[in-house]
Design a protein around this motif. Structure first.
Motif, PDB file in Angstrom:
ATOM      1  N   ALA A   4       0.839  -1.201   0.000  1.00 29.95           N
ATOM      2  CA  ALA A   4       0.000   0.000   0.000  1.00 29.95           C
ATOM      3  C   ALA A   4       0.873   1.250   0.000  1.00 29.95           C
ATOM      4  N   LEU A   5       0.415   2.263  -0.700  1.00 33.87           N
ATOM      5  CA  LEU A   5       1.016   3.595  -0.657  1.00 33.87           C
ATOM      6  C   LEU A   5      -0.089   4.556  -0.238  1.00 33.87           C
ATOM      7  N   VAL A   6       0.053   5.153   0.937  1.00 36.61           N
ATOM      8  CA  VAL A   6      -0.998   6.007   1.496  1.00 36.61           C
ATOM      9  C   VAL A   6      -0.526   7.463   1.425  1.00 36.61           C
ATOM     10  N   TYR A   7      -1.403   8.316   0.896  1.00 38.59           N
ATOM     11  CA  TYR A   7      -0.999   9.703   0.633  1.00 38.59           C
ATOM     12  C   TYR A   7      -2.259  10.561   0.486  1.00 38.59           C
ATOM     13  N   HIS A   8      -2.088  11.847   0.698  1.00 32.18           N
ATOM     14  CA  HIS A   8      -3.143  12.821   0.392  1.00 32.18           C
ATOM     15  C   HIS A   8      -2.456  14.119  -0.008  1.00 32.18           C
ATOM     16  N   GLU A   9      -2.881  14.691  -1.138  1.00 36.24           N
ATOM     17  CA  GLU A   9      -2.210  15.892  -1.644  1.00 36.24           C
ATOM     18  C   GLU A   9      -2.351  17.085  -0.700  1.00 36.24           C
ATOM     19  N   ASP A  10      -3.338  17.065   0.186  1.00 35.24           N
ATOM     20  CA  ASP A  10      -3.485  18.181   1.130  1.00 35.24           C
ATOM     21  C   ASP A  10      -2.295  18.290   2.081  1.00 35.24           C
ATOM     22  N   MET A  11      -1.527  17.205   2.230  1.00 33.86           N
ATOM     23  CA  MET A  11      -0.372  17.276   3.129  1.00 33.86           C
ATOM     24  C   MET A  11       0.762  18.126   2.575  1.00 33.86           C
ATOM     25  N   THR A  12       0.610  18.612   1.347  1.00 36.46           N
ATOM     26  CA  THR A  12       1.589  19.557   0.793  1.00 36.46           C
ATOM     27  C   THR A  12       1.194  21.007   1.080  1.00 36.46           C
ATOM     28  N   ALA A 121      -5.475  -6.906   3.886  1.00 34.18           N
ATOM     29  CA  ALA A 121      -5.742  -6.304   2.581  1.00 34.18           C
ATOM     30  C   ALA A 121      -4.458  -6.139   1.782  1.00 34.18           C
ATOM     31  N   VAL A 122      -3.366  -5.849   2.468  1.00 31.52           N
ATOM     32  CA  VAL A 122      -2.045  -5.757   1.856  1.00 31.52           C
ATOM     33  C   VAL A 122      -1.040  -6.427   2.792  1.00 31.52           C
ATOM     34  N   ARG A 123       0.146  -6.672   2.265  1.00 38.06           N
ATOM     35  CA  ARG A 123       1.193  -7.304   3.068  1.00 38.06           C
ATOM     36  C   ARG A 123       1.990  -6.269   3.851  1.00 38.06           C
ATOM     37  N   ASN A 124       2.213  -5.097   3.244  1.00 33.49           N
ATOM     38  CA  ASN A 124       3.047  -4.061   3.843  1.00 33.49           C
ATOM     39  C   ASN A 124       2.723  -2.741   3.173  1.00 33.49           C
ATOM     40  N   GLY A 125       3.478  -1.689   3.512  1.00 30.14           N
ATOM     41  CA  GLY A 125       3.218  -0.427   2.834  1.00 30.14           C
ATOM     42  C   GLY A 125       3.971   0.743   3.415  1.00 30.14           C
ATOM     43  N   LEU A 126       3.800   1.883   2.753  1.00 27.05           N
ATOM     44  CA  LEU A 126       4.444   3.143   3.132  1.00 27.05           C
ATOM     45  C   LEU A 126       3.388   4.230   3.199  1.00 27.05           C
ATOM     46  N   ALA A 127       3.391   4.977   4.303  1.00 29.08           N
ATOM     47  CA  ALA A 127       2.574   6.179   4.418  1.00 29.08           C
ATOM     48  C   ALA A 127       3.488   7.373   4.149  1.00 29.08           C
ATOM     49  N   LEU A 128       3.249   8.049   3.048  1.00 30.17           N
ATOM     50  CA  LEU A 128       4.076   9.184   2.638  1.00 30.17           C
ATOM     51  C   LEU A 128       3.424  10.445   3.204  1.00 30.17           C
ATOM     52  N   VAL A 129       3.971  10.942   4.318  1.00 28.80           N
ATOM     53  CA  VAL A 129       3.263  11.962   5.089  1.00 28.80           C
ATOM     54  C   VAL A 129       4.181  13.120   5.473  1.00 28.80           C
TER      55      VAL A 129
END
Length: 707
Positions: A4-12, A121-129
């Motif tokens: 998983a790659l978790v992100y939201h453009e509002d964090m910019t 749902a996924v094995r692993n992932g990164l939250a880009l925050v």
């Protein structure tokens, strides 16, 4: 299951609204550049992309006080001058009208990732925050951090999912004191942090960041601090400058032994890339591909359930390439070979020595490896330029005075070196060269079309191969196979010759870059002969350095010479022996702890020192390994060889063994070894004997600075 790659453009949205050289490096481009690189390398498209949600006030309250949450909520209505005034009440923090929204998204992203992993749902992932979180405390912002994303994620995993053991790995270059304060008395969370320290003179300049800060009360031993101190000799103007070998050594000799003994159900990574080359804060020398290796090593824990959350990282190109390397590893791609000499710096070894001595009373895994330095004074480790703390008895843990969280830095927070200074220009130049070299490696070593292929003697309906694993039907031409088999009578039989043809054909496919890893079955009587031919064939067809790990009664072929191109490690003999620096034999340990010590303190350090471009793992008849042990060995050896591992098993092996080997070579986590048990004294003695013999040549075996 994927990544998983978790992100939201509002964090910019948040950015500095006034002049502040200290804070301007925490900018929106940290996220946008990383996303662009993930897109360019085709990695973003391979991930399950999740849009971050805002954390609720109740979720924030898992760590933070209601008053602090309310204060930050009120910043949405403040003007620039009011925000600046409030920001000055904290250390290295700037606030923006969107800070509360962005910080809630950062926490929510971490929680979404944990939920996705723990529900399968996924094995692993990164939250880009952003903003980052590991410095944030119950009622205060600190060091660009507003809410403690990873700490809240750990509390959430405990309360919502009932987890009892969580490992937090903080490889940011700064000490995550916020996480430490939150969990320092909690034995259900093992917190590991390495950080630039300089004997207390690097921010946050806390006494409790040193190696002897090991937790409190029931949490004694569950806080692990690895402080980086003095500069490295080859770059004298760098204050610290730790590199790839130092980071890998820290994992092999400190983190992983404790982690396997702890047996976490989830791994959370405070993934700060200011510990990578070129960063103005860290001034370290670790290249981006190192973080793929670190991620790979963490994936053998907790069934591969790894959740990474972005922390620091302020050199945009170094940050973005390091993020890409980590995501590649999460996706199961083999790591690129590590660059540079694999020899830890002396100051890094001093740090390893300190933390191992401080933690040994709390962890059997360190005690069983032998601690020749347990009698020395811990005070030697605690020398500060302005303060000397002396303990009058060996390893008196938890007894040293601990300063309060608000203790000021003795010389103030060091500011990044300005670009005009020759030293920093040299770091930038070196970083640019390293990143250019990394891109060249990506072009020279693209991901093979096939990650794993297996060659079977006959179709086996009991073999449950994971999706994407190729059943290789090809074979080397019979005439060529016969020529290679000629010296061995055991290969004269048709079945053995046919199997050898399949082995050599698959080995060719690995060496020419069409297949990353492989597995093949061999007839039992021909196992040793097949391995001999495979070694000679590999060395003559492109392998520059070949590591052979032979388990069981598989003797080293007499024709092999110690020319530096092959390293033979035999596990399962009666006595430990090192006839040469390239021929090592060790008995098969009888306990889980003994096997782990053998793997982490001998096999992997030898492999990373040797830097092979091909690893052969041969499981001979009656090899004695349990399936999880064989799987862990194969999984760990994917790292040093850039994924090029060829496993040979005899045809009488169970379908379960072949299946689990195919899965780990395909990037899946190995099954658990089961309950940890201390190594037998004879296994510990064998390990210590071999390390003493081999350390002069293979430097990654070192765990202490030379006296």
């Amino acid at each position: 299951m994927g990544t998983a790659l978790v992100y939201h453009e509002d964090m910019t949205a948040t950015r500095l609204l006034w002049d502040d050289p200290e804070c301007e490096i925490e900018c929106p481009e940290r996220l946008t550049t990383a996303l662009e690189r993930l897109q360019q390398h085709g990695l973003k498209q391979r991930c399950l992309q999740l849009i971050a949600r805002e954390a609720s006030e109740a979720e924030l309250g898992l760590v933070h006080s209601p008053e602090y949450v309310a204060l930050l909520q009120g910043t949405q209505a403040l003007g620039t001058r009011e925000l600046q005034a409030l920001s000055k009440e904290y250390d290295a923090v700037y606030l923006h009208p969107s800070t509360f929204h962005c910080a809630r998204l950062a926490v929510g992203a971490a929680l979404q990732l944990v939920d996705a992993v723990l529900t399968g749902a996924v094995r692993n992932g990164l939250a880009l925050v952003r903003p980052p979180g590991h410095h944030s405390q119950r009622a205060t912002a600190n060091g660009f951090c507003v809410f403690n994303n990873v700490a809240i994620a750990a509390k959430h995993a405990q309360q919502k999912h009932g987890l009892r053991r969580i490992l937090i790995v903080d490889w940011d270059v700064h000490h995550g004191q916020g996480i430490q304060y939150i969990f320092e008395d909690d034995p259900s969370v093992l917190y590991f942090s390495w950080h630039r320290y300089e004997h207390g003179h690097f921010w946050p300049c806390l006494r409790e960041s040193d190696a002897d800060a090991v937790g409190r009360g029931r949490g004694l031993g569950f806080t692990v601090n690895l402080p980086w101190n003095q500069g490295c000799s080859d770059v004298p103007w760098l204050q610290v400058g730790m590199g790839n070998a130092d980071y890998v050594a820290a994992f092999l000799h400190v983190l992983l032994p404790l982690a396997f003994e702890f047996d976490p159900e989830l791994v959370l990574v405070s993934a700060g890339f200011d510990s990578a080359i070129g960063d103005p804060e860290g001034q370290m020398l670790a290249t981006p591909e190192c973080f793929a290796h670190l991620t790979h090593l963490l994936q053998v824990l907790a069934g591969g359930r790894v959740c990474a959350v972005l922390e620091g990282g302020y050199h945009l190109e170094s940050l973005s390439q390091s993020v890409c390397m980590m995501v590649r590893a999460l996706l199961g791609d083999p790591a690129l070979p590590l660059s540079g000499p694999m020899e830890p710096h002396g100051s890094a070894l001093e740090s390893l020595q300190c933390v191992r001595a401080a933690q040994a009373p709390h962890w059997v895994s360190l005690q069983q490896q032998g601690q020749p330095d347990l009698g020395w004074q811990v005070g030697w480790c605690l020398r500060l330029p302005s303060v000397t703390v002396t303990l009058n008895h060996p390893v008196a843990l938890g007894a040293a005075p601990v300063l309060s969280p608000g203790t000021p830095c003795p010389e103030g927070r060091p500011s990044p070196l300005p670009l005009g200074e020759p030293q920093f220009k040299a770091v930038v130049t070196q970083a640019a060269a390293a990143l250019s070299s990394l891109l060249d490696q990506l072009r020279l070593h693209p991901t093979p079309p096939v990650r794993v292929a297996v060659a079977l003697i006959a179709p086996d309906t009991g073999l449950a191969l994971p999706p994407g694993v190729l059943c290789e039907e090809g074979s080397l031409p019979q005439e060529e196979t016969q020529a290679w088999a000629r010296p061995h009578e055991a290969l004269a039989q048709d079945g053995a010759l046919t199997a050898l043809g399949k082995v050599l054909y698959l080995l060719d496919r690995i060496l020419d870059g069409q297949v990353s890893s492989g597995m093949a079955a061999t007839p039992v009587p021909a196992a040793a002969a097949t391995l001999d031919v495979a070694v000679r064939y590999g060395l003559s067809h492109g392998a520059q350095r070949l590591l052979c790990v032979a388990v069981g009664q598989l003797d080293r072929p007499p024709g092999l010479t110690d020319d530096g191109r092959n390293l033979w490690l035999n596990i399962g003999v009666e006595e430990a022996a090192a006839p040469s620096m390239f021929h090592v034999s060790v008995p098969l340990p009888v306990t889980t702890g003994g096997f782990l010590s053998c793997a982490l303190a001998l096999v992997l350090p030898l492999a990373y020192s040797f830097q092979p471009d091909l690893v052969l793992v041969a499981l001979g008849p009656a090899h004695g390994l349990r399936d999880p042990q064989a799987a862990l060995l194969a999984a760990l050896l994917r790292g040093p060889a850039g994924g090029r591992v060829f496993a040979l098993v005899d045809e009488e092996s169970t379908p379960q063994l072949a299946t689990v080997l195919a899965r780990v070579l395909n990037g899946e986590a190995p099954p658990s070894l089961g309950p940890f048990s201390m190594a037998a004294p004879e296994d510990t003695q064998a390990l210590m004997y071999l390390r003493g013999r081999l350390e002069p040549r293979w430097k990654m075996l070192q765990v202490a600075a030379p006296h």
